[in-house]
Design an enzyme around this catalytic site. Sequence first.
Site, PDB file in Angstrom:
ATOM      1  N   ASN A  83     -11.651   0.277  -6.253  1.00 30.84           N
ATOM      2  CA  ASN A  83     -11.122  -0.693  -5.313  1.00 30.84           C
ATOM      3  C   ASN A  83      -9.517  -0.398  -5.042  1.00 30.84           C
ATOM      4  O   ASN A  83      -8.869  -0.675  -4.260  1.00 30.84           O
ATOM      5  CB  ASN A  83     -11.407  -2.309  -5.424  1.00 30.84           C
ATOM      6  CG  ASN A  83     -10.579  -2.951  -4.507  1.00 30.84           C
ATOM      7  OD1 ASN A  83     -10.743  -3.162  -3.443  1.00 30.84           O
ATOM      8  ND2 ASN A  83      -9.581  -3.654  -5.292  1.00 30.84           N
ATOM      9  N   TYR A 149      -2.259   7.581   3.611  1.00 29.63           N
ATOM     10  CA  TYR A 149      -3.356   6.713   3.215  1.00 29.63           C
ATOM     11  C   TYR A 149      -4.750   6.998   4.070  1.00 29.63           C
ATOM     12  O   TYR A 149      -5.736   7.117   3.430  1.00 29.63           O
ATOM     13  CB  TYR A 149      -2.997   5.122   3.564  1.00 29.63           C
ATOM     14  CG  TYR A 149      -4.002   4.338   3.464  1.00 29.63           C
ATOM     15  CD1 TYR A 149      -4.492   3.871   2.190  1.00 29.63           C
ATOM     16  CD2 TYR A 149      -4.598   3.803   4.524  1.00 29.63           C
ATOM     17  CE1 TYR A 149      -5.297   2.774   1.790  1.00 29.63           C
ATOM     18  CE2 TYR A 149      -5.604   3.009   4.272  1.00 29.63           C
ATOM     19  CZ  TYR A 149      -6.204   2.157   3.094  1.00 29.63           C
ATOM     20  OH  TYR A 149      -6.801   1.400   2.771  1.00 29.63           O
TER      21      TYR A 149
END
Length: 261
Positions: A83, A149
């Site tokens: 995560n 990203y």
Amino acid sequence: MALTIDLAGRVALVTGGSRGIGRGIAEVLIEAGATVVTCARSEADPPSGATHVTCDVRDPEAVQAMVAHVVEQHGRLDVLVNNAGGAPYALAAEASPRFHDKIVGLNLMATLTCAQAANAVMQQQDGGGAIVNISSVSGVRPSPGTAAYGAAKAGVDSLTGSLAQEWGPRVRVNAVDVGLVRTADTADHYGGDATVAAIERTIPAGRMADVAEIGRVVAFLASDLASYVSGASVACHGGGEQPVFLYLAQRSGQNQQGEAT
């Protein structure tokens, strides 16, 4: 026969699990009966029932030590949730190569590093294991302002399918492509509650996700209910983002109706 997600007796490691989406995931896994360890680069208070270790997941040696610690303390590692990640807003033309390298390192390479360490344990233990990578809708549509990203998350989706083929059948690997999620920082991130409400009106579900809703998808993928699911990228975005042209067309139509009346 009622179906329930039962992770009793399983040990789960959630990177970036002390806050935000990661914390929500950890809480759901605990509720499902798992023994949960969270990690972050600094000390933090984990959810009730979890323990916490410090680790920079970009550092392969630190990751190896973290996984070894989990196995030493609990005897096994059944679930890894990759995560840890994120990125500040930065235009691609203005951001430095060092900035882009750090973003890709955290969001893609750290995922691979942690997965490698977990797989080495899971391949040798009874029952194998499950790896769930937290990806993003930014990886499947343009991501202006967070280009590196978005590219890294596209890489995570690709990596997920490759690892599933390499590491099966003992280790299942899946991803969750997460959309907009409400956290403690949401209003500040988007500029206030009014802006958040306007954004939510564009989502087919009518709202952003709650962190627990992401956690329940993760818990399913980690459980025996998903025993034949591997190499999948599961969209968890409330129906997706409305195309800008459609939104503008609808707004224009509403204005014209208002003027006509």
